[in-house]
Write a protein that holds these residues in place. Structure first.
Motif, PDB file in Angstrom:
ATOM      1  N   LEU A  42      21.044  -1.947 -24.140  1.00  0.00           N
ATOM      2  CA  LEU A  42      20.651  -3.575 -24.558  1.00  0.00           C
ATOM      3  C   LEU A  42      18.748  -3.782 -23.643  1.00  0.00           C
ATOM      4  N   LEU A  43      18.249  -5.103 -23.630  1.00  0.00           N
ATOM      5  CA  LEU A  43      17.240  -5.179 -22.654  1.00  0.00           C
ATOM      6  C   LEU A  43      17.275  -4.470 -21.380  1.00  0.00           C
ATOM      7  N   ALA A  44      16.708  -4.810 -20.901  1.00  0.00           N
ATOM      8  CA  ALA A  44      16.645  -4.424 -19.110  1.00  0.00           C
ATOM      9  C   ALA A  44      17.507  -6.277 -18.241  1.00  0.00           C
ATOM     10  N   GLU A  45      17.133  -7.437 -18.826  1.00  0.00           N
ATOM     11  CA  GLU A  45      17.297  -7.911 -18.797  1.00  0.00           C
ATOM     12  C   GLU A  45      18.758  -8.159 -19.311  1.00  0.00           C
ATOM     13  N   ILE A  46      19.269  -8.118 -20.003  1.00  0.00           N
ATOM     14  CA  ILE A  46      21.191  -8.364 -20.353  1.00  0.00           C
ATOM     15  C   ILE A  46      22.204  -7.427 -19.673  1.00  0.00           C
ATOM     16  N   ILE A  47      21.283  -6.140 -19.279  1.00  0.00           N
ATOM     17  CA  ILE A  47      21.662  -4.999 -17.814  1.00  0.00           C
ATOM     18  C   ILE A  47      21.194  -5.657 -16.956  1.00  0.00           C
ATOM     19  N   GLU A  48      20.365  -6.430 -16.601  1.00  0.00           N
ATOM     20  CA  GLU A  48      20.829  -6.832 -15.004  1.00  0.00           C
ATOM     21  C   GLU A  48      21.870  -8.188 -14.581  1.00  0.00           C
TER      22      GLU A  48
END
Ligand code: SAH
Length: 298
Positions: free
Chosen positions: A235-241
């Motif tokens: 997933l994208l970094a922001e989503i994982i965060e």
């Protein structure tokens, strides 16, 4: 039903193209292709093509935003190339066929073979062949973030002695490529989810073709009722965060989260978020501008 799509083609450099990739997906692109992969030639310059549903975007506004992004990268000292942006309407068939022209069988890791349905390939003895059609969904295997996951999954698989009972989740399955990889590697309790209906349709068809017994549904992590020993999330970094806390809840003690789709400059943000949630970082792997991070729930 055939949908019309808007194709936005941006002439730029590979470096800026990869940064744009993430931005275009955040803006709602359903597919992003880098021309460099198409020709197989390594060159500093590329054409990035992003596909948006015709009725979902104000295209002029979007082109303006892309242009601003290019200027921003250029002002930050990166070479943005010609920066030319061209948009046109394409129908689904031509999009699908554009893929087919330059999507050929290729190998990842030791034995994983990514094979488009329309290509011919004679398998060798140890080959694990993923025979599939990504269609409009993300996950052709060509993107470094997918590549990193497949390679690492193959490497890790032999360490799992009880694959029959190991509960695994492919979070954001796209075309289903990682779930099929897991199945070929011997895992038997696999769930694949995605928020996007186009992905669900594509992966459903690909699981059928590959005869995989995979539990598939449309939704996000909080909709999962079970807990897992291994979650793979390209997933994208922001989503994982954003889902770090939920990941902690949904992973069994000692279980693993494999996070990919993380652009290098976001590596520290993602790592902090996961460590704050209760994970330890156990490994990282790089490919081009992307990093795969491996965490264990302590
Ligand atoms: N697993 C594939 C596809 C990765 S692309 C591969 O490795 O190539 C990321 C996918 O995650 C997209 O299909 C997108 O629709 C999906 N996605 C994005 N945010 C999500 C979320 N919060 N929950 C579930 N899926 C999500």
């Amino acid at each position: 039903m055939t949908n019309n799509w808007i194709e936005i083609a941006i002439s730029t450099t590979v470096v800026v193209g990869e940064l744009l990739y993430e931005f275009l997906e955040t803006e709602g692109a359903k597919g992003v292709i880098m021309g460099e992969w198409a020709s197989g030639k390594k060159s500093e310059y590329t054409v990035v093509k992003a596909y948006f549903l015709e009725d979902t975007k104000n295209i002029d506004e979007l082109i303006g935003k892309i242009s601003q992004k290019l200027d921003f990268y250029s002002e930050s000292g990166l070479n943005k190339g010609s920066g030319e942006i061209v948009s046109k309407v394409v129908n689904e068939d031509s999009w699908a066929n554009a893929w087919k022209a330059y999507f050929k069988t290729f190998k990842i890791g030791k034995n994983l073979i990514v094979k488009p349905l329309w290509d011919k390939y004679k398998p060798k003895k140890k080959d694990l062949v993923i025979d599939f059609d990504p269609g409009m969904a993300f996950g052709s295997g060509a993107h470094p973030s997918t590549h990193l996951c497949m390679e690492k999954l193959e490497e890790m698989a032999s360490g799992y002695t009880d694959k029959k009972n190991c509960n695994v989740l492919d979070l954001g399955t796209g075309s289903g490529i990682l779930a099929i990889t897991l199945s070929l590697l011997g895992f038997e309790k696999i769930t694949a989810i995605d928020i996007d209906l186009v992905s669900i349709r594509a992966s459903e068809e690909n699981f059928r073709i590959n005869k995989n017994n995979i539990n598939l549904f449309q939704g996000e992590l909080k909709d999962c009722k079970e807990t897992y020993d291994l979650i793979v999330g390209n997933l994208l970094a922001e989503i994982i965060e954003n889902i770090a806390g939920e990941l902690y809840k949904k992973i069994n003690k000692g279980g693993i989260f494999m996070g990919s789709g993380i652009i290098r400059r976001k590596e520290d943000d993602v790592t902090s978020a996961l460590i704050n949630a209760g994970f330890e970082l156990i490994e990282k792997k790089y490919m081009e501008n992307w990093v795969l991070l491996l965490f264990r729930k302590i």
